[in-house]
Design a protein around this motif. Structure first.
Motif, PDB file in Angstrom:
ATOM      1  N   ARG A  45       0.834  -1.216   0.000  1.00 59.04           N
ATOM      2  CA  ARG A  45       0.000   0.000   0.000  1.00 59.04           C
ATOM      3  C   ARG A  45       0.861   1.256   0.000  1.00 59.04           C
ATOM      4  O   ARG A  45       0.535   2.234  -0.680  1.00 59.04           O
ATOM      5  CB  ARG A  45      -0.948  -0.039   1.186  1.00 59.04           C
ATOM      6  N   ALA A  46       1.946   1.233   0.736  1.00 57.43           N
ATOM      7  CA  ALA A  46       2.850   2.386   0.745  1.00 57.43           C
ATOM      8  C   ALA A  46       3.489   2.582  -0.632  1.00 57.43           C
ATOM      9  O   ALA A  46       3.630   3.716  -1.101  1.00 57.43           O
ATOM     10  CB  ALA A  46       3.920   2.209   1.808  1.00 57.43           C
ATOM     11  N   ALA A  47       3.855   1.484  -1.279  1.00 53.81           N
ATOM     12  CA  ALA A  47       4.444   1.576  -2.617  1.00 53.81           C
ATOM     13  C   ALA A  47       3.438   2.128  -3.613  1.00 53.81           C
ATOM     14  O   ALA A  47       3.762   2.988  -4.432  1.00 53.81           O
ATOM     15  CB  ALA A  47       4.937   0.202  -3.064  1.00 53.81           C
ATOM     16  N   LYS A  48       2.221   1.637  -3.551  1.00 58.67           N
ATOM     17  CA  LYS A  48       1.183   2.108  -4.464  1.00 58.67           C
ATOM     18  C   LYS A  48       0.919   3.602  -4.268  1.00 58.67           C
ATOM     19  O   LYS A  48       0.817   4.361  -5.234  1.00 58.67           O
ATOM     20  CB  LYS A  48      -0.096   1.303  -4.233  1.00 58.67           C
ATOM     21  N   ALA A  49       0.845   4.040  -3.017  1.00 58.26           N
ATOM     22  CA  ALA A  49       0.638   5.459  -2.727  1.00 58.26           C
ATOM     23  C   ALA A  49       1.843   6.285  -3.166  1.00 58.26           C
ATOM     24  O   ALA A  49       1.688   7.396  -3.682  1.00 58.26           O
ATOM     25  CB  ALA A  49       0.364   5.658  -1.236  1.00 58.26           C
ATOM     26  N   SER A  50       3.037   5.742  -2.984  1.00 61.75           N
ATOM     27  CA  SER A  50       4.251   6.456  -3.397  1.00 61.75           C
ATOM     28  C   SER A  50       4.283   6.675  -4.901  1.00 61.75           C
ATOM     29  O   SER A  50       4.688   7.739  -5.371  1.00 61.75           O
ATOM     30  CB  SER A  50       5.501   5.686  -2.950  1.00 61.75           C
ATOM     31  N   VAL A  51       3.841   5.685  -5.663  1.00 59.88           N
ATOM     32  CA  VAL A  51       3.765   5.848  -7.119  1.00 59.88           C
ATOM     33  C   VAL A  51       2.816   6.982  -7.458  1.00 59.88           C
ATOM     34  O   VAL A  51       3.117   7.843  -8.286  1.00 59.88           O
ATOM     35  CB  VAL A  51       3.325   4.533  -7.804  1.00 59.88           C
ATOM     36  N   GLU A  52       1.679   7.018  -6.807  1.00 62.21           N
ATOM     37  CA  GLU A  52       0.693   8.071  -7.077  1.00 62.21           C
ATOM     38  C   GLU A  52       1.216   9.454  -6.686  1.00 62.21           C
ATOM     39  O   GLU A  52       0.818  10.454  -7.275  1.00 62.21           O
ATOM     40  CB  GLU A  52      -0.625   7.773  -6.360  1.00 62.21           C
ATOM     41  N   LEU A  53       2.108   9.497  -5.711  1.00 60.76           N
ATOM     42  CA  LEU A  53       2.712  10.769  -5.293  1.00 60.76           C
ATOM     43  C   LEU A  53       3.920  11.149  -6.145  1.00 60.76           C
ATOM     44  O   LEU A  53       4.505  12.206  -5.968  1.00 60.76           O
ATOM     45  CB  LEU A  53       3.130  10.692  -3.819  1.00 60.76           C
ATOM     46  N   GLY A  54       4.298  10.264  -7.054  1.00 61.01           N
ATOM     47  CA  GLY A  54       5.459  10.535  -7.895  1.00 61.01           C
ATOM     48  C   GLY A  54       6.778  10.209  -7.233  1.00 61.01           C
ATOM     49  O   GLY A  54       7.837  10.579  -7.732  1.00 61.01           O
ATOM     50  N   LYS A  55       6.752   9.490  -6.127  1.00 59.57           N
ATOM     51  CA  LYS A  55       7.969   9.102  -5.406  1.00 59.57           C
ATOM     52  C   LYS A  55       8.360   7.692  -5.844  1.00 59.57           C
ATOM     53  O   LYS A  55       8.189   6.722  -5.114  1.00 59.57           O
ATOM     54  CB  LYS A  55       7.728   9.186  -3.903  1.00 59.57           C
ATOM     55  N   PHE A  56       8.896   7.620  -7.051  1.00 54.47           N
ATOM     56  CA  PHE A  56       9.132   6.337  -7.678  1.00 54.47           C
ATOM     57  C   PHE A  56      10.240   5.532  -7.015  1.00 54.47           C
ATOM     58  O   PHE A  56      10.143   4.314  -6.909  1.00 54.47           O
ATOM     59  CB  PHE A  56       9.414   6.537  -9.164  1.00 54.47           C
ATOM     60  N   GLU A  57      11.283   6.190  -6.555  1.00 55.87           N
ATOM     61  CA  GLU A  57      12.361   5.472  -5.878  1.00 55.87           C
ATOM     62  C   GLU A  57      11.860   4.854  -4.581  1.00 55.87           C
ATOM     63  O   GLU A  57      12.197   3.712  -4.255  1.00 55.87           O
ATOM     64  CB  GLU A  57      13.541   6.403  -5.622  1.00 55.87           C
ATOM     65  N   ASP A  58      11.036   5.595  -3.831  1.00 50.98           N
ATOM     66  CA  ASP A  58      10.454   5.054  -2.604  1.00 50.98           C
ATOM     67  C   ASP A  58       9.582   3.847  -2.921  1.00 50.98           C
ATOM     68  O   ASP A  58       9.621   2.837  -2.211  1.00 50.98           O
ATOM     69  CB  ASP A  58       9.617   6.112  -1.880  1.00 50.98           C
ATOM     70  N   ALA A  59       8.789   3.948  -3.979  1.00 53.13           N
ATOM     71  CA  ALA A  59       7.918   2.840  -4.372  1.00 53.13           C
ATOM     72  C   ALA A  59       8.737   1.606  -4.716  1.00 53.13           C
ATOM     73  O   ALA A  59       8.388   0.483  -4.325  1.00 53.13           O
ATOM     74  CB  ALA A  59       7.053   3.257  -5.559  1.00 53.13           C
ATOM     75  N   LEU A  60       9.829   1.807  -5.409  1.00 49.38           N
ATOM     76  CA  LEU A  60      10.682   0.691  -5.797  1.00 49.38           C
ATOM     77  C   LEU A  60      11.304   0.030  -4.568  1.00 49.38           C
ATOM     78  O   LEU A  60      11.306  -1.194  -4.439  1.00 49.38           O
ATOM     79  CB  LEU A  60      11.771   1.171  -6.753  1.00 49.38           C
ATOM     80  N   GLN A  61      11.795   0.820  -3.632  1.00 45.69           N
ATOM     81  CA  GLN A  61      12.396   0.262  -2.410  1.00 45.69           C
ATOM     82  C   GLN A  61      11.368  -0.507  -1.591  1.00 45.69           C
ATOM     83  O   GLN A  61      11.648  -1.608  -1.097  1.00 45.69           O
ATOM     84  CB  GLN A  61      13.010   1.384  -1.571  1.00 45.69           C
ATOM     85  N   LEU A  62      10.176   0.054  -1.448  1.00 47.14           N
ATOM     86  CA  LEU A  62       9.120  -0.625  -0.695  1.00 47.14           C
ATOM     87  C   LEU A  62       8.708  -1.924  -1.378  1.00 47.14           C
ATOM     88  O   LEU A  62       8.491  -2.941  -0.725  1.00 47.14           O
ATOM     89  CB  LEU A  62       7.914   0.302  -0.527  1.00 47.14           C
ATOM     90  N   SER A  63       8.611  -1.888  -2.690  1.00 49.84           N
ATOM     91  CA  SER A  63       8.222  -3.078  -3.445  1.00 49.84           C
ATOM     92  C   SER A  63       9.265  -4.173  -3.329  1.00 49.84           C
ATOM     93  O   SER A  63       8.935  -5.340  -3.141  1.00 49.84           O
ATOM     94  CB  SER A  63       8.014  -2.721  -4.912  1.00 49.84           C
ATOM     95  N   SER A  83       0.074   0.853 -13.179  1.00 50.28           N
ATOM     96  CA  SER A  83      -0.043   2.285 -12.952  1.00 50.28           C
ATOM     97  C   SER A  83       0.470   3.064 -14.159  1.00 50.28           C
ATOM     98  O   SER A  83       1.462   2.684 -14.778  1.00 50.28           O
ATOM     99  CB  SER A  83       0.760   2.694 -11.718  1.00 50.28           C
ATOM    100  N   PRO A  84      -0.189   4.174 -14.501  1.00 48.47           N
ATOM    101  CA  PRO A  84       0.298   4.975 -15.625  1.00 48.47           C
ATOM    102  C   PRO A  84       1.649   5.620 -15.349  1.00 48.47           C
ATOM    103  O   PRO A  84       2.295   6.110 -16.255  1.00 48.47           O
ATOM    104  CB  PRO A  84      -0.788   6.039 -15.795  1.00 48.47           C
ATOM    105  N   HIS A  85       2.100   5.596 -14.115  1.00 48.06           N
ATOM    106  CA  HIS A  85       3.364   6.234 -13.742  1.00 48.06           C
ATOM    107  C   HIS A  85       4.555   5.296 -13.857  1.00 48.06           C
ATOM    108  O   HIS A  85       5.679   5.709 -13.642  1.00 48.06           O
ATOM    109  CB  HIS A  85       3.288   6.749 -12.305  1.00 48.06           C
ATOM    110  N   THR A  86       4.334   4.026 -14.194  1.00 50.73           N
ATOM    111  CA  THR A  86       5.432   3.066 -14.138  1.00 50.73           C
ATOM    112  C   THR A  86       6.499   3.291 -15.188  1.00 50.73           C
ATOM    113  O   THR A  86       7.593   2.775 -15.059  1.00 50.73           O
ATOM    114  CB  THR A  86       4.911   1.620 -14.242  1.00 50.73           C
ATOM    115  N   ARG A  87       6.230   4.040 -16.227  1.00 51.18           N
ATOM    116  CA  ARG A  87       7.291   4.328 -17.194  1.00 51.18           C
ATOM    117  C   ARG A  87       8.448   5.059 -16.523  1.00 51.18           C
ATOM    118  O   ARG A  87       9.601   4.878 -16.874  1.00 51.18           O
ATOM    119  CB  ARG A  87       6.762   5.151 -18.359  1.00 51.18           C
ATOM    120  N   HIS A  88       8.137   5.887 -15.520  1.00 51.38           N
ATOM    121  CA  HIS A  88       9.185   6.575 -14.773  1.00 51.38           C
ATOM    122  C   HIS A  88       9.964   5.586 -13.914  1.00 51.38           C
ATOM    123  O   HIS A  88      11.162   5.711 -13.753  1.00 51.38           O
ATOM    124  CB  HIS A  88       8.587   7.659 -13.883  1.00 51.38           C
TER     125      HIS A  88
END
Length: 108
Positions: A45-63, A83-88
């Motif tokens: 859930r934290a990773a998913k929210a991080s992606v939505e916030l544009g915090k891609f590095e955080d999302a990757l670490q959490l994942s 997610s539409p943000h995964t290209r980043h």
């Protein structure tokens, strides 16, 4: 007792995620992970929210942390990849695809 508290915080994060309160989701999930670091749902859930916030590095670490606990978690991989943000995130994915929840992004 810590597992129960972690689960409660993770469940609260699920409600906040549905309401699109992404900053609060990350906050609750990080508290949940402090109580029980193996809480895969909190990390997810934290990773998913991080992606939505544009915090891609955080999302990757959490994942990656969640996948170390549960390496066969296809829901984590599939949901984050949709997610539409995964290209980043693709640019940030490590070279080792076995640890990356974004390993299926090569088809993009």
């Amino acid at each position: 007792m810590k597992k129960l508290q972690s689960t409660v915080r993770s469940n609260l994060a699920a409600i906040l995620l549905a309401r699109e309160k992404y900053g609060e989701v990350v906050f609750e999930c990080k508290l949940a992970l402090e109580l029980w670091p193996e809480n895969v749902k909190a990390a997810f859930r934290a990773a998913k929210a991080s992606v939505e916030l544009g915090k891609f590095e955080d999302a990757l670490q959490l994942s990656e942390a969640a996948l170390k606990v549960d390496p066969d978690n296809k829901v984590l991989t599939r949901t984050l990849c949709s997610s539409p943000h995964t290209r980043h995130v693709r640019r940030l994915a490590p070279v080792n695809p076995t640890l990356s929840p974004f390993m299926f992004l090569r088809r993009l």
